[in-house]
Design a protein around this motif. Structure first.
Motif, PDB file in Angstrom:
ATOM      1  N   LYS A 283      -8.562   2.403  -4.300  1.00 29.67           N
ATOM      2  CA  LYS A 283      -8.460   3.859  -4.206  1.00 29.67           C
ATOM      3  C   LYS A 283      -6.997   4.287  -4.192  1.00 29.67           C
ATOM      4  O   LYS A 283      -6.189   3.705  -3.479  1.00 29.67           O
ATOM      5  CB  LYS A 283      -9.161   4.324  -2.934  1.00 29.67           C
ATOM      6  N   GLU A 284      -6.701   5.303  -4.961  1.00 30.41           N
ATOM      7  CA  GLU A 284      -5.347   5.863  -4.928  1.00 30.41           C
ATOM      8  C   GLU A 284      -5.309   7.004  -3.937  1.00 30.41           C
ATOM      9  O   GLU A 284      -6.203   7.840  -3.896  1.00 30.41           O
ATOM     10  CB  GLU A 284      -4.945   6.375  -6.321  1.00 30.41           C
ATOM     11  N   LYS A 285      -4.285   7.024  -3.106  1.00 25.70           N
ATOM     12  CA  LYS A 285      -4.139   8.100  -2.120  1.00 25.70           C
ATOM     13  C   LYS A 285      -2.675   8.121  -1.686  1.00 25.70           C
ATOM     14  O   LYS A 285      -2.074   7.060  -1.517  1.00 25.70           O
ATOM     15  CB  LYS A 285      -5.041   7.813  -0.900  1.00 25.70           C
TER      16      LYS A 285
ATOM     17  N   ASN B 183       2.826   1.729  -3.291  1.00 27.52           N
ATOM     18  CA  ASN B 183       2.034   2.035  -4.479  1.00 27.52           C
ATOM     19  C   ASN B 183       0.963   3.097  -4.262  1.00 27.52           C
ATOM     20  O   ASN B 183       0.229   3.420  -5.182  1.00 27.52           O
ATOM     21  CB  ASN B 183       1.372   0.754  -4.998  1.00 27.52           C
ATOM     22  N   ASN B 184       0.872   3.597  -3.015  1.00 31.65           N
ATOM     23  CA  ASN B 184      -0.156   4.587  -2.672  1.00 31.65           C
ATOM     24  C   ASN B 184      -1.552   4.097  -3.075  1.00 31.65           C
ATOM     25  O   ASN B 184      -2.298   4.765  -3.786  1.00 31.65           O
ATOM     26  CB  ASN B 184       0.169   5.937  -3.325  1.00 31.65           C
ATOM     27  N   ILE B 185      -1.861   2.899  -2.603  1.00 31.78           N
ATOM     28  CA  ILE B 185      -3.107   2.215  -2.978  1.00 31.78           C
ATOM     29  C   ILE B 185      -3.836   1.705  -1.741  1.00 31.78           C
ATOM     30  O   ILE B 185      -3.208   1.149  -0.838  1.00 31.78           O
ATOM     31  CB  ILE B 185      -2.766   0.988  -3.895  1.00 31.78           C
TER      32      ILE B 185
ATOM     33  N   SER C 262       0.838  -1.203   0.000  1.00 34.42           N
ATOM     34  CA  SER C 262       0.000   0.000   0.000  1.00 34.42           C
ATOM     35  C   SER C 262       0.868   1.247   0.000  1.00 34.42           C
ATOM     36  O   SER C 262       0.662   2.176  -0.781  1.00 34.42           O
ATOM     37  CB  SER C 262      -0.876   0.043   1.253  1.00 34.42           C
TER      38      SER C 262
END
Lengths: 400, 354
Positions: free
Chosen positions: A373-375, A348-350, A345
């Motif tokens: 969701k991307e964050k 990959n900013n996921i 997470s």
């Protein structure tokens, strides 16, 4: 606050993939590993769904190059595969170059072979080599041997469903206090009739795909898996110029002291463990970007954990989801599986979707993320809660 | 780093050890290859209704913990850390038997619940309402020492003030039967006084629970200071002495500083040579003690050795039944424990008079 402990490698085998890359692909594709059981001939095969790893024992033995008369339980086989991937990922060429230990965890241990040969042992000598493979420490000893870790600190933790989170916690403390330079931490559990029937008697197995945090949740799916992280000291990381995947920033362990198997309604233990982890990490609740919840989809867990999350985060609960509907509840291994997912997470900013969620629970307004969701993520909090009131929280961070 | 003390003890073993005023004054001699714990009257410690539901391992653990917590003059602790090799193995056996005999039908959850390794630590927490850190180590003969190391780290860094640690294992019928078949249990029934002269393979299996409150505050009840503990998954006999000397050196000690060596000999022809390596080598001029003829062998038997060490340092007395040689130290200041099981999972533990 002291700095986090560097994670320099990881390995995993679960129902959604045989290595880290495959697991990640399944997570972002929303592909579950839950199916009907095929490798254990159980009376309950039509009334439960499980997260089973595709390889047979024979195939796993082949991958490890074991002789036919080995005495590896499936727990040990899975553990060795995942631990080897972690070592390769950390690009460790000489395991003896630094003081290296292993802290593993399991709840099933070698029970899969014990239940198979229980009466046979008394009648015939054919399978008695597995007797020594029963105890919980055996799989750890075998993994140590596979990795070439000798004359070192090797031990095993068994605190039910929080086991691997505790192995990661203890490993991080061994690095922080300078007891070791490097430690492989994680856990392994295979499916067995013992656990299937155990959870069945507790009436917390779902007959269909589990639905974490859903009002109409029917219980959990069991799963089998193994995952390991490599933790390395700051000195080692600097000296070897190691690539760091993320950090163990905080950890907390508390006991619910409420009931032998059930969690307290208000989630006292989980509240305490999250608070402790935040303190160790030197973070405030608002600093947490994503919660990978324990979220087993039992009536009791999701209510208790949800309430604890609200107690800690108040009105500003960050995005959260449970990945149990992908892998099943992998018991002692769960904390390590979800640690790998937390690192992925961060990298990959996921945020992963909480599969199968439809109806919010009536007790509160918490709604998990249901789509990928991307964050931008800097911190992920991961809960592991278990029998015996054992509650553990880990916080992973992108930066030290 | 903070000093760490053993502030109290609680023991249930194959000897009558549950009374802390007594130090092996009355020895029970066995003629067997499996021996059982001498249990206290549990009703004196736990409500009968609760006791009836508890597995033997839970009862032994809960009561030994209770004795230790009371002696430390506490009602609660900051953390509970246990070690157990097999957990409540009788319940594991019961549940497997029920699955196999009834083809996975008509099962009840009690034995499944009690079979989980952390059940003793969980029950102790439940009993005293301890919401603190709660861990269970399950690694063969270093299960107890792993718990000890964990507690030591937390007390040295002042993360906690009082920690309950303990080792607990119960003996199970099927487990014993199959361990006889693979010769981990001696083929013959043997008199406990002759254990080390058996010349046969295997050990005499036992059971028990030994609990201790460790603290960074010394008090009147304190037994000893803990200097250090180190475990090894493997250790070739040829490297035992070197590693031990290094361990002592890291604690600013040498062989001459050790007043008593407490050895985990279990009379197994194939593996007692590790102990002989020390007793006939580095420590040939040191007073030596053994204890597994009194406790039997089990994964956490070394917690009974730890109890013996604590008792020796506080009482400054060594009962004649546990002496291994004729050398007599002038006083008992520093005690070293060495244990291993079947050549694996070795541990060194250092205690000092306080």
């Amino acid at each position: 606050m002291s700095k986090g402990v560097a994670i320099t490698g990881m390995g995993i085998i679960s129902a959604i993939g045989n290595n880290v890359a495959e697991n990640y692909r399944s997570l972002i594709a929303g592909r579950t590993g839950i199916s009907q059981i095929s490798k254990i001939d159980t009376l309950h095969k039509d009334s439960i769904m499980v997260g089973e790893i595709e390889f047979t024992n024979r195939e796993l033995e082949g991958k490890l190059g074991l002789s036919p008369n080995n005495n590896y339980s499936r727990t040990a086989l899975l553990g060795a595969i995942a631990a080897k991937e972690a070592i390769a990922d950390a690009k460790i060429l000489d395991i003896k170059a630094y003081r290296t230990g292993i802290i593993s965890s399991t709840s099933v241990g070698g029970m899969d072979m014990t239940e198979k040969y229980y009466y046979d042992y008394l009648e015939s000598g054919d399978n008695r080599r597995y007797i020594e493979g029963h105890h919980a420490g055996d799989s750890t000893e075998k993994i140590a041997e596979q990795l070439g870790i000798d004359q070192s600190l090797v031990t095993t933790i068994s605190t039910a469903c929080s086991s691997a989170a505790n192995a990661i916690m203890f490993g991080a403390r061994l690095i922080k206090t300078g007891q070791l330079d490097r430690v492989i931490v994680g856990g392994a559990d295979c499916l067995s009739k013992f656990t299937i029937n155990g959870f069945k008697t507790l009436m917390i197995l779902s007959d269909t795909h589990s639905t974490p945090f859903d009002e109409n949740r029917k219980g959990l799916n069991l799963g089998e898996a193994a995952a390991y992280l490599v933790l390395e000291s700051e000195m080692l990381v600097k000296k070897e110029n190691k690539k760091v995947l993320g950090y163990v920033a905080g950890y907390g362990n508390a006991n619910d002291a409420f009931h032998q198997t059930a969690s307290s309604e208000n989630g006292d233990g989980a509240t305490l463990s999250m608070e402790k982890a935040l303190t160790v990490a030197g973070l405030k609740p608002k600093d947490i970007d994503y919660i990978n919840a324990h979220g087993t989809a039992t009536g009791n867990n999701d209510l208790s954990e949800g309430r604890a999350i609200i107690r800690v985060f108040g009105k500003e609960v960050p995005e959260f989801s449970s990945t149990k509907a992908f892998t099943g509840h992998t018991l002692a291994a769960a904390g390590a599986i979800e640690a790998v997912y937390a690192i992925l997470s961060l990298q990959n900013n996921i945020i992963y979707p909480n599969l199968n969620f439809k109806t919010p629970m009536k007790e509160f307004t918490l709604i998990p993320e249901t789509t990928l969701k991307e964050k931008v993520l800097n911190t992920v909090l991961s809960n592991s809660l278990g029998f015996g009131g054992n509650c553990s929280t880990l916080i992973f961070s992108k930066n030290p | 780093m903070e000093k760490v003390f053993i502030n109290s003890i609680g023991s249930i073993s194959a000897q009558k050890t549950f009374d802390n005023n007594d130090f092996l004054e009355e020895i029970t001699t066995y003629e067997d290859n499996v021996i059982s714990a001498i249990e206290p009257n549990y009703k004196d410690f736990i409500p009968p209704a609760a006791a009836r539901r508890m597995a033997k391992g839970i009862k032994m653990g809960v009561v030994a913990a209770k004795i230790a917590i009371e002696e430390a003059n506490l009602t609660n602790v900051d953390a509970i850390i246990t070690g157990t090799g097999m957990g409540c193995v009788r319940d594991s056996e019961k549940f497997v038997t029920a699955i196999l005999d009834n083809q996975e039908q008509f099962l009840t959850p009690t034995s499944f619940i009690q079979s989980t390794h952390n059940t003793v630590a969980g029950q102790i927490a439940l009993g005293i309402g301890c919401k603190g850190y709660n861990f269970t180590y399950v690694h063969s003969s270093v299960s107890f020492e792993s718990a000890l190391l964990d507690a030591l780290m937390q007390l040295q860094t002042k993360e906690a003030e009082n920690i309950l640690i303990g080792g607990v294992d119960e003996s199970g019928e099927h487990t014993n039967a199959i361990h006889k078949l693979i010769h981990h249990i001696k083929p013959e029934k043997i008199n406990s006084n002759k254990l080390l002269q058996s010349n046969t393979e295997g050990a005499v299996f036992g059971e028990g629970a030994n609990f201790f409150v460790l603290s960074n505050n010394k008090q009147n009840s304190s037994y000893a200071q803990i200097l250090g503990v180190k475990t090894f998954n493997t250790l070739p006999q040829s490297e035992l002495a070197t590693n031990l000397e290094e361990f002592l050196k890291n604690n600013n000690l040498s062989v001459d500083d050790i007043d008593v060596l407490i050895s985990g000999n279990n009379g197994d022809l194939n593996f007692d040579n590790y102990y002989l390596e020390l007793s006939k080598g580095l420590f040939k001029n040191t007073q030596q003690v053994y204890y597994k003829h009194l406790s039997g062998e089990f994964n956490t038997a070394s917690s009974f050795g730890f109890w013996v060490g604590a008792k020796i340092l506080k009482s400054q007395h060594i009962p004649s039944e546990i002496t291994l040689n004729t050398i007599k130290s002038k006083g008992f200041g520093t005690v070293l424990l060495y244990n291993q099981y079947r050549g694996k999972n070795h541990s060194f533990t250092l205690l000092r008079q306080c």
